[in-house]
Design a protein around this motif. Structure first.
Motif, PDB file in Angstrom:
ATOM      1  N   GLU A 117       0.488  -0.733   0.017  1.00 56.80           N
ATOM      2  CA  GLU A 117       0.106   0.064   0.037  1.00 56.80           C
ATOM      3  C   GLU A 117       0.923   1.351  -0.410  1.00 56.80           C
ATOM      4  N   ARG A 118       0.732   1.581  -0.872  1.00 55.73           N
ATOM      5  CA  ARG A 118       1.151   3.373  -0.815  1.00 55.73           C
ATOM      6  C   ARG A 118       0.658   4.299   0.211  1.00 55.73           C
ATOM      7  N   ARG A 119       1.892   4.761   0.919  1.00 62.61           N
ATOM      8  CA  ARG A 119       2.190   5.773   2.046  1.00 62.61           C
ATOM      9  C   ARG A 119       1.808   7.199   1.238  1.00 62.61           C
ATOM     10  N   GLU A 120       0.963   8.229   1.427  1.00 59.79           N
ATOM     11  CA  GLU A 120       1.102   9.570   1.305  1.00 59.79           C
ATOM     12  C   GLU A 120       2.335   9.996   2.338  1.00 59.79           C
ATOM     13  N   ARG A 121       2.601  10.471   0.807  1.00 59.40           N
ATOM     14  CA  ARG A 121       3.744  11.568   1.317  1.00 59.40           C
ATOM     15  C   ARG A 121       3.359  13.001   2.252  1.00 59.40           C
ATOM     16  N   SER A 122       4.610  13.127   3.014  1.00 54.32           N
ATOM     17  CA  SER A 122       4.532  13.708   4.090  1.00 54.32           C
ATOM     18  C   SER A 122       5.138  15.619   3.542  1.00 54.32           C
ATOM     19  N   MET A 123       5.943  15.189   2.273  1.00 55.85           N
ATOM     20  CA  MET A 123       6.584  16.698   1.715  1.00 55.85           C
ATOM     21  C   MET A 123       6.972  15.874   0.555  1.00 55.85           C
ATOM     22  N   THR A 124       7.045  16.964  -0.560  1.00 50.40           N
ATOM     23  CA  THR A 124       7.492  17.060  -1.754  1.00 50.40           C
ATOM     24  C   THR A 124       8.395  17.577  -1.847  1.00 50.40           C
TER      25      THR A 124
ATOM     26  N   PRO B   1       3.930  26.464   2.122  1.00 47.55           N
ATOM     27  CA  PRO B   1       3.835  26.552   1.280  1.00 47.55           C
ATOM     28  C   PRO B   1       4.432  26.609  -0.275  1.00 47.55           C
ATOM     29  N   SER B   2       4.948  27.235   0.006  1.00 56.11           N
ATOM     30  CA  SER B   2       5.868  28.050  -0.793  1.00 56.11           C
ATOM     31  C   SER B   2       7.365  26.993  -1.060  1.00 56.11           C
ATOM     32  N   PRO B   3       8.582  26.752  -1.713  1.00 50.84           N
ATOM     33  CA  PRO B   3       9.386  25.688  -1.465  1.00 50.84           C
ATOM     34  C   PRO B   3      10.353  26.855  -0.974  1.00 50.84           C
TER      35      PRO B   3
ATOM     36  N   THR C  46      14.463  21.666  -4.120  1.00 50.64           N
ATOM     37  CA  THR C  46      13.626  22.682  -3.077  1.00 50.64           C
ATOM     38  C   THR C  46      12.395  21.816  -2.619  1.00 50.64           C
ATOM     39  N   GLY C  47      11.929  22.336  -1.023  1.00 48.38           N
ATOM     40  CA  GLY C  47      10.862  21.452  -0.779  1.00 48.38           C
ATOM     41  C   GLY C  47       9.693  21.889  -0.247  1.00 48.38           C
ATOM     42  N   THR C  48       8.520  21.604  -0.635  1.00 45.39           N
ATOM     43  CA  THR C  48       7.517  21.884   0.673  1.00 45.39           C
ATOM     44  C   THR C  48       6.996  21.157   1.381  1.00 45.39           C
TER      45      THR C  48
END
Length: 208
Positions: A132-139, A197-199, A190-192
């Motif tokens: 089962e795929r786990r939802e990402r906590s960040m991108t 919310p902004s990179p 970069t990460g959000t």
């Protein structure tokens, strides 16, 4: 793909970091306060042998710190200066946990993410025989092209903020304290995440 296990870890990652982080001269958080996880992201080890996870943590109302970690089933040759501690994994057994800035597998993965367009790992948990795929906590997002990049051996690592990681072919800068005030040369990763919310720049890389 990162395959995660429904397992216990003793001591936990946060317990290891609670003891280790205050010993770093770049640590800007409170001491004696419980460290909390803010978010995390993972990279793949092409050989499937080393776990690569970067945790974002905070102590109290202090700044968010970025801590790249690698998990190994045996000690890293020459890696004692970067060892955070060992932990017992209820499925995988003893794990050696390192500050990933001193691990060549992390250097290759980070360079790939920044300079070669290799994305973060998808995370899966095995439940009742199915994944089962786990939802990402960040991108996280790099600005590089496509394909692979050969980084070669580690040449020098400087434990500062940002951390400097020099290999035969690339130079990497890993931001430790994510307060938005540290900039580096080269292409950025970069990460959000929730609350950001902004990179925000996490790391920089450039060919040597």
């Amino acid at each position: 793909m990162a395959l995660l296990h429904r397992a216990t870890l003793h001591p936990t990652k946060l317990e290891l970091l609670s003891a280790w982080l205050p010993t770093r001269r770049w640590y800007g958080g409170q001491v004696g306060v419980e460290i909390e996880r803010v978010a995390a992201y993972r990279f793949d080890d092409p050989d499937g042998a080393v776990g690569i996870e970067t945790m974002l943590v905070r102590a109290g109302d202090g700044p968010v710190h970025q801590v790249p970690l690698t998990y190994r089933d045996a000690p890293l040759d020459g890696g004692d200066p970067w060892l955070i501690g060992t932990a017992e994994h209820s499925v995988l057994g003893r794990r050696w946990v390192y500050d990933a800035c001193g691990d060549p597998v992390y250097a290759a993965a980070l360079a790939g993410a920044i300079l070669a367009g290799v994305g973060q790992a998808d995370e899966f948990i095995e439940i009742d025989g199915r994944l089962e795929r786990r939802e990402r906590s960040m991108t996280v997002t790099g600005a590089g092209g496509s394909g692979e990049i050969a980084v070669g051996a580690l040449r020098r690592v400087v434990d500062e903020d940002p951390a400097l990681v020099v290999t035969e072919s690339v130079q990497l800068h890993v931001v430790r304290c994510l307060d938005g005030g540290r900039e580096g040369a080269g292409v950025a990763l970069t990460g959000t995440w929730p609350g950001q919310p902004s990179p925000l720049p996490l790391a920089y890389g450039e060919p040597r």
